[in-house]
Design a protein around this motif. Structure first.
Motif, PDB file in Angstrom:
ATOM      1  N   VAL A  74      60.998  91.136 -38.141  1.00 38.51           N
ATOM      2  CA  VAL A  74      60.179  90.836 -39.318  1.00 38.51           C
ATOM      3  C   VAL A  74      60.323  89.368 -39.710  1.00 38.51           C
ATOM      4  O   VAL A  74      59.339  88.680 -40.014  1.00 38.51           O
ATOM      5  CB  VAL A  74      60.587  91.752 -40.493  1.00 38.51           C
ATOM      6  CG1 VAL A  74      59.879  91.326 -41.777  1.00 38.51           C
ATOM      7  CG2 VAL A  74      60.285  93.213 -40.161  1.00 38.51           C
ATOM      8  N   VAL A 125      56.225  95.365 -41.102  1.00 41.93           N
ATOM      9  CA  VAL A 125      55.172  95.416 -40.083  1.00 41.93           C
ATOM     10  C   VAL A 125      53.797  95.369 -40.735  1.00 41.93           C
ATOM     11  O   VAL A 125      52.838  94.839 -40.154  1.00 41.93           O
ATOM     12  CB  VAL A 125      55.328  96.666 -39.188  1.00 41.93           C
ATOM     13  CG1 VAL A 125      54.846  97.933 -39.882  1.00 41.93           C
ATOM     14  CG2 VAL A 125      54.595  96.490 -37.872  1.00 41.93           C
ATOM     15  N   TYR A 144      56.912  90.260 -31.277  1.00 44.93           N
ATOM     16  CA  TYR A 144      57.962  90.640 -32.229  1.00 44.93           C
ATOM     17  C   TYR A 144      57.640  91.984 -32.871  1.00 44.93           C
ATOM     18  O   TYR A 144      58.532  92.816 -33.101  1.00 44.93           O
ATOM     19  CB  TYR A 144      58.114  89.567 -33.301  1.00 44.93           C
ATOM     20  CG  TYR A 144      58.922  88.364 -32.864  1.00 44.93           C
ATOM     21  CD1 TYR A 144      60.258  88.507 -32.504  1.00 44.93           C
ATOM     22  CD2 TYR A 144      58.359  87.094 -32.812  1.00 44.93           C
ATOM     23  CE1 TYR A 144      61.004  87.416 -32.103  1.00 44.93           C
ATOM     24  CE2 TYR A 144      59.102  85.993 -32.415  1.00 44.93           C
ATOM     25  CZ  TYR A 144      60.427  86.162 -32.048  1.00 44.93           C
ATOM     26  OH  TYR A 144      61.170  85.080 -31.653  1.00 44.93           O
ATOM     27  N   SER A 145      56.378  92.206 -33.171  1.00 49.54           N
ATOM     28  CA  SER A 145      55.973  93.494 -33.718  1.00 49.54           C
ATOM     29  C   SER A 145      56.253  94.624 -32.737  1.00 49.54           C
ATOM     30  O   SER A 145      56.597  95.743 -33.136  1.00 49.54           O
ATOM     31  CB  SER A 145      54.483  93.449 -34.068  1.00 49.54           C
ATOM     32  OG  SER A 145      54.031  94.710 -34.495  1.00 49.54           O
ATOM     33  N   ASN A 172      59.741  95.583 -33.155  1.00 50.58           N
ATOM     34  CA  ASN A 172      59.860  96.361 -34.375  1.00 50.58           C
ATOM     35  C   ASN A 172      59.506  97.828 -34.148  1.00 50.58           C
ATOM     36  O   ASN A 172      60.246  98.742 -34.543  1.00 50.58           O
ATOM     37  CB  ASN A 172      58.958  95.729 -35.440  1.00 50.58           C
ATOM     38  CG  ASN A 172      58.731  96.605 -36.657  1.00 50.58           C
ATOM     39  OD1 ASN A 172      57.895  97.496 -36.630  1.00 50.58           O
ATOM     40  ND2 ASN A 172      59.461  96.341 -37.720  1.00 50.58           N
ATOM     41  N   GLN A 173      58.392  98.072 -33.485  1.00 52.49           N
ATOM     42  CA  GLN A 173      57.958  99.450 -33.252  1.00 52.49           C
ATOM     43  C   GLN A 173      58.858 100.182 -32.274  1.00 52.49           C
ATOM     44  O   GLN A 173      59.116 101.384 -32.422  1.00 52.49           O
ATOM     45  CB  GLN A 173      56.516  99.441 -32.745  1.00 52.49           C
ATOM     46  CG  GLN A 173      55.505  98.918 -33.743  1.00 52.49           C
ATOM     47  CD  GLN A 173      55.415  99.795 -34.980  1.00 52.49           C
ATOM     48  OE1 GLN A 173      54.979 100.942 -34.912  1.00 52.49           O
ATOM     49  NE2 GLN A 173      55.819  99.271 -36.119  1.00 52.49           N
ATOM     50  N   ALA A 181      61.459  97.900 -42.720  1.00 55.61           N
ATOM     51  CA  ALA A 181      60.726  97.461 -41.530  1.00 55.61           C
ATOM     52  C   ALA A 181      59.272  97.913 -41.574  1.00 55.61           C
ATOM     53  O   ALA A 181      58.382  97.218 -41.066  1.00 55.61           O
ATOM     54  CB  ALA A 181      61.409  98.001 -40.275  1.00 55.61           C
ATOM     55  N   THR A 207      64.241  97.321 -35.669  1.00 59.45           N
ATOM     56  CA  THR A 207      63.083  97.379 -36.574  1.00 59.45           C
ATOM     57  C   THR A 207      63.079  96.223 -37.562  1.00 59.45           C
ATOM     58  O   THR A 207      62.016  95.754 -37.983  1.00 59.45           O
ATOM     59  CB  THR A 207      63.057  98.699 -37.372  1.00 59.45           C
ATOM     60  OG1 THR A 207      64.203  98.772 -38.227  1.00 59.45           O
ATOM     61  CG2 THR A 207      63.020  99.910 -36.461  1.00 59.45           C
ATOM     62  N   CYS A 208      64.273  95.731 -37.931  1.00 58.72           N
ATOM     63  CA  CYS A 208      64.369  94.776 -39.042  1.00 58.72           C
ATOM     64  C   CYS A 208      64.295  93.316 -38.613  1.00 58.72           C
ATOM     65  O   CYS A 208      63.562  92.526 -39.228  1.00 58.72           O
ATOM     66  CB  CYS A 208      65.661  95.018 -39.811  1.00 58.72           C
ATOM     67  SG  CYS A 208      65.695  96.587 -40.726  1.00 58.72           S
TER      68      CYS A 208
END
Length: 583
Positions: A268, A399, A283-284, A287-288, A395, A264-265
């Motif tokens: 970013v 986002v 990249y997002s 994160n999700q 995170a 998640t981190c």
């Protein structure tokens, strides 16, 4: 007797994809191909509904499609409370993707998309690990064509994508065989755990496909290079298929909490400086996925419900974001933030739909992720996992910055790039509108989110719309907005530059390549030295033997002719004695 209800519904979508490959791309036959692309996922969804809700089922759900393969009993169909959600979701995504790609005239795209969709549906409905492996690999093989349709720079990325996913499949099969051998040849796909034989291999195989840290870079490498339609389709299935496998095999595995929190981190920081907006969304995506992996690691009923809900809404709002950037790229020819801006003037509908997707991924109240992501965070607090909670909280703010603000800001607002283009094609607008409506309806506080909660594997009485939750979430989001505004105001926000951001794949593709070349050179040098030493040693020994035993040698000139016969006889006697006395 042939029983339609014993056949995995995803198989019909795969067959439709094969038929699509045989249909010409022009005229009435091209229209027929589009009907297949749109109709096959609808048929699969109807079959799943009929199989699960249209008949009496046991506590284990629908079990069928049993057959023998090489002495192994396969269960090619299993629909229970967990796989049901993914089955419906992939059918829904297949329909939205088909509408989005109606303008496509490419037979390969239509065929690959259907086979890929069908393999993903069939994979999540598989009851054994051999069937899972077959469709696991089929998703990789079929989806690579969507990358190769992206143009000349996509070929190498497609090969890398294919290689890493085939590796994932090989590890999956090896782990499945090890697990089955330790369990009497039973390949049933259920809970495995990290301590089981083959468990680590299976975890790594699934980790590759869902983007564990240092194994994630295939997304940022391949997704931005795929075709416009292909990127939207790719974002829907592969990683969520892997999340399903993790949820089935490794719920409550503690290490997944920390892996998920790292996932998640770290994206970013990459997304903040990335210029290619499709890479930002990739990249997002990492994160999700991290929230989902962490929720699986927590493993409580609330966490698992949160994972299932987050997967469902994520496919929708992430698809909406990829579709909006795809529509911009379709009209402008670029997805670079440095070359866009001011497009709200000529693409207002796309801008509004993108903002809905951005608000959904940021978990604004009344939008999709607000009713699902908070369940994972609440589960972390319930289990006293405060450090993971804080990591996921950071995170969540991140986002909001890169997907909730950066993507729509630099695409539609920011500086005016001077581009004046047409609005997105009607079919793209319809697909994006459907996704946007779902983002709103599934989070609606008056009966909307309860429909989503009804699909979850465990009963829940979780209430997302409390005063504390709404106020806390709004504080977090407005803090992220304030930070972005402040950084932009004082010119501290990283400028959008035409540059390639180095990621972990640099270690494989550059450092790893240099190490491989150095190793190859050292091996060649070692081989040459060994050959030189062998030739020198054997040459001297051969020369000495020739000088001694050849007809012109010293031994032949000075030794009586009967001596060799006596020596041979002596050796024969020695061999016979040894043979006799050896027990």
């Amino acid at each position: 007797m042939f029983d339609l209800m014993q056949i995995n519904p995803g198989l019909w979508v795969v067959i439709a994809g094969v038929i699509c490959a045989l249909i010409p791309k022009t005229g009435a036959t091209g229209f027929l191909r589009k009907i297949l692309v749109l109709g096959a996922p609808i048929l699969a969804g109807a079959l799943i509904y009929q199989m699960y809700f249209g008949q009496d089922i046991g506590s284990d759900g629908v079990i069928g499609g049993k057959l023998l393969f090489g002495g192994i009993e396969l269960t090619t169909l299993r629909i229970d409370r967990l796989s049901l959600v993914w089955g419906f979701l992939f059918c829904l995504a297949g329909v939205i993707n088909a509408i989005y790609g109606l303008h496509e005239k490419c037979r390969i795209t239509d065929s690959s998309a259907l086979v890929y969709t069908g393999a993903a549906i069939a994979g999540v409905l598989a009851g054994d690990m051999i069937t899972l492996f077959i469709f696991w690999e089929l998703t990789a093989i079929s989806s690579v064509f969507l990358i190769w349709k992206g143009g000349e720079h996509a070929y190498a990325a497609g090969l890398r994508y294919l290689a890493i996913h085939v590796l994932s499949g090989v590890m999956l099969l090896a782990g499945a065989v090890m697990f089955a051998r330790a369990n009497g040849g039973d390949f049933t796909f259920g809970y495995i755990g990290l301590d089981a034989p083959g468990g680590l291999l299976l975890l790594l195989a699934m980790g590759i496909k869902c983007g564990f840290p240092m194994l994630h870079m295939w997304m940022q490498d391949a997704y931005p290079k795929a075709s416009i339609t292909g990127t939207v389709i790719l974002a829907s299935f592969t990683t969520k298929f892997a999340i399903y496998a993790l949820a089935r095999a490794f719920p409550g595995t503690d290490i997944l909490i920390w892996i998920g929190c790292i996932m998640t981190c770290f994206p970013v920081f990459f997304a903040v400086v990335e210029n290619d907006l499709r890479r930002v969304l990739a990249y997002s995506l990492n994160n999700q996925l991290g929230f989902m992996v962490a929720g699986i690691g927590i493993g409580t009923t609330m966490a698992m419900n949160g994972v299932v809900g987050q997967v469902f809404v994520h496919v929708i709002f992430k698809g909406l974001l990829f579709m909006s950037i795809g529509a911009v790229m379709y009209r402008t020819g670029t997805a670079k933030a440095s070359e866009l801006g001011g497009l709200f003037r000529s693409m207002p509908f796309t801008a509004v739909l993108c903002l809905i997707g951005a608000g959904s991924i940021a978990a604004f109240p009344l939008l999709a992720a607000f009713v699902t992501k908070s369940m994972i965070l609440a589960a972390a607090v319930e289990e006293h996992l405060y450090i993971p909670f804080l990591m996921m909280l950071f995170a969540s703010a991140g986002v909001m910055e890169h997907s909730g603000i950066k993507v729509p800001h630099f695409t539609f607002f920011a500086h005016d790039s001077g581009r004046r283009v047409k609005e997105a094609p009607w079919n793209m607008l319809v697909a994006m509108s459907l996704a946007a409506i779902l983002c709103i309806v599934l989070a609606w506080p008056w009966g909307g989110y309860q429909m989503l909660y009804a699909l979850m594997p465990y009963e829940t009485d979780y209430k997302p719309y409390t005063v504390d939750h709404v106020v806390f979430q709004m504080q977090l989001l407005f803090a992220a907005i304030f930070a972005f505004t402040l950084l932009k105001r004082f010119k501290l926000y990283p400028a959008e530059r035409r540059a390639e951001i180095l990621d972990a794949d640099w270690l494989y593709r550059k450092v790893g390549l240099n190490i491989a070349l150095w190793g190859s050179a050292m091996w060649t040098r070692l081989g040459a030295n060994i050959t030189r030493l062998r030739d020198a040693t054997l040459g001297k020994a051969g020369k000495r033997l020739y000088q001694t035993f050849s007809p012109a040698g010293g031994l032949s000139q000075s030794t009586p002719s009967g001596l060799p016969a006596a020596l041979i006889a002596g050796v024969l006697v020695l061999v016979l004695v040894l043979e006799y006395i050896t027990p």
